[in-house]
Design an enzyme around this catalytic site. Structure first.
Site, short mmCIF file in Angstrom:
data_model
loop_
_atom_site.label_atom_id
_atom_site.label_comp_id
_atom_site.label_asym_id
_atom_site.label_seq_id
_atom_site.Cartn_x
_atom_site.Cartn_y
_atom_site.Cartn_z
N LYS A 1 -9.09 -1.15 5.61
CA LYS A 1 -9.41 -1.51 4.23
C LYS A 1 -8.41 -2.51 3.67
O LYS A 1 -8.76 -3.47 3.00
CB LYS A 1 -9.45 -0.26 3.35
CG LYS A 1 -10.68 0.59 3.61
CD LYS A 1 -10.68 1.88 2.84
CE LYS A 1 -9.64 2.83 3.36
NZ LYS A 1 -9.71 4.20 2.92
N SER B 1 -8.13 3.92 9.16
CA SER B 1 -8.79 4.02 7.85
C SER B 1 -8.04 3.19 6.81
O SER B 1 -8.62 2.36 6.10
CB SER B 1 -8.84 5.49 7.45
OG SER B 1 -9.25 5.64 6.13
N ARG C 1 -15.00 12.92 9.08
CA ARG C 1 -13.67 13.54 9.29
C ARG C 1 -13.48 14.70 8.33
O ARG C 1 -12.96 15.76 8.69
CB ARG C 1 -12.57 12.50 9.09
CG ARG C 1 -12.46 11.50 10.23
CD ARG C 1 -11.63 10.30 9.82
NE ARG C 1 -10.27 10.67 9.47
CZ ARG C 1 -9.48 9.92 8.69
NH1 ARG C 1 -9.91 8.78 8.19
NH2 ARG C 1 -8.27 10.31 8.43
N ASP D 1 -15.50 2.84 7.75
CA ASP D 1 -14.53 3.83 7.27
C ASP D 1 -15.20 4.85 6.35
O ASP D 1 -14.89 6.03 6.39
CB ASP D 1 -13.37 3.15 6.54
CG ASP D 1 -12.40 4.19 6.00
OD1 ASP D 1 -11.86 4.95 6.82
OD2 ASP D 1 -12.24 4.29 4.78
N HIS E 1 0.86 -1.19 0.00
CA HIS E 1 0.00 0.00 0.00
C HIS E 1 0.89 1.23 0.00
O HIS E 1 1.84 1.32 0.77
CB HIS E 1 -0.90 0.03 1.24
CG HIS E 1 -1.71 1.29 1.32
ND1 HIS E 1 -2.84 1.49 0.56
CD2 HIS E 1 -1.53 2.44 2.03
CE1 HIS E 1 -3.32 2.70 0.82
NE2 HIS E 1 -2.54 3.30 1.69
N1 URA Z 1 -6.08 7.18 2.94
C1 URA Z 1 -7.12 6.57 3.54
O1 URA Z 1 -7.64 5.57 3.04
N2 URA Z 1 -7.61 7.09 4.69
C2 URA Z 1 -7.09 8.17 5.28
O2 URA Z 1 -7.56 8.56 6.32
C3 URA Z 1 -6.01 8.80 4.64
C4 URA Z 1 -5.52 8.29 3.47
#
Ligand code: URA
Length: 441
Positions: free
Chosen positions: A189, A185, A170, A163, A84
């Protein structure tokens, strides 16, 4: 009496630590819609102001991960590993390392995102290949993953739904930039893809989401500690994003660059992308225990590149996901750039001492290479080919790079913006180090 939102908010407001039960109560309330937005927002702000311990971060990630579907590929015997990146400009390593790692015997279930703002997205880049489909059913994704070793698709609504809701809150309450919230977050995922191991590429510099190096290091450490606490072997590289990665910025142009690398047609401008992709891929192989040392993993990855095995793996994936596999043989024909190629000239002689990479990303986005709203269409043919890098010397009138635009009317504003993104001084400066640090558990 059961838990009440105001008691959880009060505890975090006063600097206390939340228990697993309190975190689960919050995430469950957000997912079901039983927690009022004003109470969720108040708790987000309390987390923003008072932070979270490593164990709270792991519990928040775990609760968000289990707010939706967690994929299970345990019937595929190979180790499951992914990468990632926190995102940047010209960051195209996924398309190179997924086939490299798959060709070396790992399984890469890659769930990627779209570009937003100045950064590009892997899904959009893949869609510049004629016919390529990123909307797969989970059953199709599993079959392709098992047969080819890597599969690429987008987020589904079933993955980490908490999320989605929290991110919107947010965004509306100025609490995006809190490390515990970013970590939960990202990791909720990523870990939903049923991984054994994960390598993170945390970017720092002018084109990164976290431009400050200390902030990026703190984020990397928190991501690594959370991944490992959640039972997924995780490590991170802290890497340079003070200039576009490699040569191309755009969609078709970036895919071309990836295919050139997989074809072993490497020129100097693309060397940083190749180097970073090879290193991330080698670390994915080592952390998956396919090789017992990083050195052996590097050799294996290098061989997968030079033998053409990774290119073949990429070709098979393109075919399986509905794309035209001839893109591997004739990338320039199947990934056309816009007809207008405009030289972005340096107005002075000197040394390139800095580049505002985000501004280059925004300039390309503004001529159709990005989107401001998620529903906007992308023009895959527009882009920029950077010819000069930090530390290099330029003469007045020489090309900093080449701009590809659909209409000549767009060229002047976009090339002015790109030109202004380069800082040219009289004193030489050294090129930034590509890999700044390795962060392990
Ligand atoms: N990428 C994400 O998926 N979430 C965040 O909070 C910041 C970057």
């Amino acid at each position: 009496m059961g838990l009440r939102p105001q008691d959880v908010i009060r505890r975090k407001r006063d600097g206390g630590s939340l228990s697993r039960e309190e975190i689960a109560f919050f995430v469950d309330g957000v997912t079901r819609g039983s927690m009022a937005d004003y109470q969720s927002s108040a708790l987000l702000m309390a987390i923003y102001l008072n932070g979270m311990s490593a164990s709270e971060m792991a519990m928040l990630t775990d609760a968000m991960l289990h707010s939706g579907e967690v994929l299970n590929f345990s019937d595929i015997s190979k180790p499951k590993v992914d990468k990632h990146s926190t995102g940047g400009v010209g960051d195209k390593t996924s398309l190179i390392l997924a086939p490299l790692v798959a060709a070396c015997g790992a399984s890469v279930p890659m769930i990627s995102g779209r570009g937003l703002g100045h950064t590009g997205g892997t899904l959009d880049k893949l869609e510049s290949i004629p016919g390529y489909r990123v909307h797969l059913s989970l059953a199709e994704f599993r079959v392709i993953l098992d047969r080819i070793g890597f599969a690429m698709m987008g987020q589904t609504a079933e993955i980490a739904p908490a999320d989605k809701k929290l991110y919107a809150l947010r965004d509306a309450t100025a609490t995006v930039e809190a490390i515990p919230l970013i970590v939960a977050s990202i990791m909720s995922k990523k870990l939903a893809a049923g991984l054994d191991a994960l390598v993170l590429d945390v970017k720092t510099g002018s084109g990164a989401f976290m431009s400050n190096e200390d902030d990026a290091r703190n984020l990397a450490q928190a991501l690594v500690s959370t991944g490992n606490s959640c039972g997924v072997r995780t490590e991170a590289l802290l890497t340079d994003m003070s200039q576009p990665l490699g040569r191309g910025v755009g969609h078709a142009i970036e895919v071309r660059e990836c295919i050139e690398i997989l074809r072993n047609e490497v020129n100097q401008g693309v060397r940083p992308v190749m180097e970073l992709s090879l290193e991330l891929a080698a670390r994915m192989i080592a952390i998956s225990c396919i090789e017992s040392s990083l050195e052996a993993a590097r050799e294996k990855i290098q061989l997968a590149l030079t033998s053409g095995a990774a290119l073949e793996c990429f070709r098979r994936n393109v075919e399986a996901q509905g794309g035209d596999p001839a893109v591997c043989d004739e990338p320039a024909r199947l990934l056309p750039l816009t007809p207008h190629e405009v030289k972005v000239e340096s107005t002075r002689t000197g040394f390139i001492t800095g580049i505002n990479a985000a501004e280059i990303g925004r300039a390309i986005a503004s001529i159709g290479g990005g989107r401001t709203r998620i529903e906007d269409a992308i023009d895959p043919g527009v882009g920029y080919a950077a010819e000069s890098r930090i530390g290099g010397e330029v003469k007045a009138g020489e090309a900093l790079g080449l701009l590809y635009c659909r209409e000549l009317g767009q060229a002047q504003t976009a090339s002015e913006r790109i030109r202004a993104a380069y800082i040219i001084g009289d004193e030489p400066t050294s090129a930034p180090r590509l890999i700044k640090e390795v962060i392990t558990a």
